[in-house]
Design a protein around this motif. Structure first.
Motif, PDB file in Angstrom:
ATOM      1  N   UNK A  52      44.846  39.533  44.161  1.00 28.45           N
ATOM      2  CA  UNK A  52      44.814  38.112  43.670  1.00 28.45           C
ATOM      3  C   UNK A  52      46.080  37.426  44.276  1.00 28.45           C
ATOM      4  N   UNK A  53      47.192  38.187  44.090  1.00 27.30           N
ATOM      5  CA  UNK A  53      48.570  37.606  44.431  1.00 27.30           C
ATOM      6  C   UNK A  53      48.713  37.535  45.983  1.00 27.30           C
ATOM      7  N   UNK A  54      48.141  38.627  46.565  1.00 21.96           N
ATOM      8  CA  UNK A  54      47.976  38.783  48.017  1.00 21.96           C
ATOM      9  C   UNK A  54      47.286  37.268  48.643  1.00 21.96           C
ATOM     10  N   UNK A  55      46.131  37.185  47.905  1.00 24.76           N
ATOM     11  CA  UNK A  55      44.957  36.162  48.515  1.00 24.76           C
ATOM     12  C   UNK A  55      45.632  34.825  48.358  1.00 24.76           C
ATOM     13  N   UNK A  56      46.232  34.610  47.074  1.00 25.65           N
ATOM     14  CA  UNK A  56      47.142  33.390  46.792  1.00 25.65           C
ATOM     15  C   UNK A  56      47.772  32.840  47.944  1.00 25.65           C
ATOM     16  N   UNK A  57      48.697  33.796  48.342  1.00 26.22           N
ATOM     17  CA  UNK A  57      49.951  33.820  49.341  1.00 26.22           C
ATOM     18  C   UNK A  57      49.158  33.455  50.774  1.00 26.22           C
ATOM     19  N   UNK A  90      37.205  44.230  39.813  1.00 28.39           N
ATOM     20  CA  UNK A  90      36.408  44.536  38.719  1.00 28.39           C
ATOM     21  C   UNK A  90      36.397  43.068  37.772  1.00 28.39           C
ATOM     22  N   UNK A  91      37.566  42.423  37.851  1.00 23.36           N
ATOM     23  CA  UNK A  91      37.612  41.233  37.232  1.00 23.36           C
ATOM     24  C   UNK A  91      37.105  40.059  37.580  1.00 23.36           C
ATOM     25  N   UNK A  92      36.037  39.473  36.957  1.00 26.57           N
ATOM     26  CA  UNK A  92      35.225  38.212  37.290  1.00 26.57           C
ATOM     27  C   UNK A  92      36.038  36.980  37.564  1.00 26.57           C
ATOM     28  N   UNK A  96      35.762  35.475  41.136  1.00 29.27           N
ATOM     29  CA  UNK A  96      35.154  34.047  41.143  1.00 29.27           C
ATOM     30  C   UNK A  96      36.369  33.074  41.176  1.00 29.27           C
ATOM     31  N   UNK A  97      37.196  33.125  40.286  1.00 32.75           N
ATOM     32  CA  UNK A  97      38.367  32.332  40.110  1.00 32.75           C
ATOM     33  C   UNK A  97      39.359  31.981  41.230  1.00 32.75           C
ATOM     34  N   UNK A  98      39.837  33.223  41.616  1.00 34.00           N
ATOM     35  CA  UNK A  98      40.913  33.292  42.498  1.00 34.00           C
ATOM     36  C   UNK A  98      40.379  33.050  43.950  1.00 34.00           C
ATOM     37  N   UNK A 135      32.422  41.600  47.553  1.00 39.40           N
ATOM     38  CA  UNK A 135      31.457  42.003  46.227  1.00 39.40           C
ATOM     39  C   UNK A 135      30.708  43.240  46.348  1.00 39.40           C
ATOM     40  N   UNK A 136      30.068  43.326  47.551  1.00 37.87           N
ATOM     41  CA  UNK A 136      29.115  44.402  47.788  1.00 37.87           C
ATOM     42  C   UNK A 136      29.818  45.683  47.896  1.00 37.87           C
ATOM     43  N   UNK A 137      31.011  45.834  48.365  1.00 42.92           N
ATOM     44  CA  UNK A 137      31.894  47.150  48.437  1.00 42.92           C
ATOM     45  C   UNK A 137      32.539  47.232  46.929  1.00 42.92           C
ATOM     46  N   UNK A 138      32.739  46.344  46.240  1.00 43.43           N
ATOM     47  CA  UNK A 138      33.173  46.570  44.870  1.00 43.43           C
ATOM     48  C   UNK A 138      31.986  46.985  44.060  1.00 43.43           C
TER      49      UNK A 138
END
Length: 365
Positions: A52-57, A90-92, A96-98, A135-138
């Motif tokens: 999530x942090x990497x995606x935001x940056x 695994x966290x929705x 979805x949010x991030x 999502x498919x990989x997760x």
């Protein structure tokens, strides 16, 4: 673990992928701002640990680099990789949010720079495809993890079942041995004693002594049969009372009643204390003979119980017969130590045999 297995394999892939992306950025001429390019590429090294942090940056750096004039085809590669990693979480809230926020930022920046169709629509397609793949990989990873956990549980259950079956077989073998040896031998002794009582002319004292032998033999045979049938053990206090009564009748001198402090003990300590008194009393009669005496002392406080038993020989001449720790005392010592206590035994004052057990009454810690 080998280099190409597990975490080493993942690190090798990450290093190779980072080097490939950096090379593509350099040779493609897509870099407009070196700091923004570094901000797009460098955080990808931690995408597995903090997606999530990497995606935001990376998303923010991609949007800023796009507004600065970065080429879309190459410039979207870092953010698609970050989206792919975050969408597998695994966290929705992250899936979805991030991911949704990062996609919206990149689409807005691309639409402002290149127009709603060539910029915004293309960014939507690229980000959604990367998100769907993640999502498919997760889901696949979670299903594989659940499958592995289920296999592990089944293996444990199979191992427990094999151990239970082995224990049952060992118990069955022991039961057969007891039935074929001890139960048979006791039965023969009882039959012979009954025949002696019916046919021999015995004095009243001898007849009483033989009746006690028969009663003890029948009780021993009943105990063997109960053990073979895996019946529940009798109450320790009742068992001890019957045992001490039989020992008194056989000639052991005992206090008229047990000392105070044994009735309201915790069940494990109570059972051990009663077993200890019964075993020591039996040893006193067997080794010190008819007329021997057993003194019982109990010392109890809030934390521990101490039971001290001292036997003295009843022989008029000669000391007590030589003896050591038999199977009964060794077995009791193991059980007492497993309970957290201690068991000591040995000569006292040269002619007496003394057994002292200390049992904790509170759980450790």
């Amino acid at each position: 673990m080998t280099w190409w297995g597990g975490a080493h394999w993942q690190r090798a892939v990450d290093v190779a992928l980072g080097a490939a992306l950096a090379t593509i950025f350099l040779v493609s001429g897509a870099v407009v701002s070196v700091p923004l390019a570094v901000a797009q590429l460098l955080p990808l090294a931690w995408r597995r640990h903090a997606p999530q942090v990497v995606l935001a940056l990376v998303g923010g750096a991609t949007a800023a680099h796009t507004l600065a004039g970065m080429s879309r085809s190459v410039g979207f590669l870092p953010v698609t990789l970050a989206l792919y990693s975050a969408a597998a979480h695994r966290s929705p809230w992250i899936r979805w949010g991030t991911c949704g926020t990062a996609t919206a930022v990149v689409v807005a920046a691309s639409g402002l720079r290149h127009g709603p169709v060539e910029g915004g629509l293309l960014a939507v397609v690229v980000c959604v495809v990367a998100w769907l793949a993640g999502v498919e990989r997760g889901e696949h990873v979670r299903e594989r993890t659940a499958y592995a956990a289920e296999n592990t549980r089944l293996r444990w259950e199979q191992t427990a079942a094999r151990q239970t079956a082995a224990a049952a077989q060992a118990r069955e073998r022991l039961s057969r041995r007891l039935h074929d040896t001890l139960a048979h031998t006791v039965t023969v002794m009882l039959v012979q004693a009954e025949a002696l009582r019916s046919t021999a002319s015995l004095a009243p004292a001898d007849r009483d002594r033989l009746d006690r032998v028969l009663a003890a033999g029948r009780e021993a045979l009943a105990d063997v049969r109960a053990a073979l049938a895996d019946q529940a053990e009798a109450d320790p206090a009742a068992t001890l009372a019957d045992r001490l009564r039989a020992l008194r009748e056989a000639g052991l001198r005992l206090p008229p009643a047990l000392p105070d402090g044994l009735d309201d003990l915790p069940a494990p300590a109570r059972a051990l204390a009663h077993r200890l008194i019964g075993e020591t009393a039996t040893n006193a009669l067997r080794h010190d003979g008819v007329g021997s005496r057993l003194d019982i002392a109990v010392d109890r406080d809030d934390d521990a119980l101490t039971v001290a038993l001292t036997s003295s020989a009843g022989r008029a001449t000669g000391g007590p017969a030589p003896r050591g720790a038999g199977f009964g005392l060794r077995s009791l010592a193991v059980d007492v130590e497993a309970h957290g206590g201690t068991l000591r035994h040995g000569r006292s004052d040269g002619s007496r045999w003394r057994v002292v057990a200390t049992l904790p009454l509170r759980p450790p810690g």
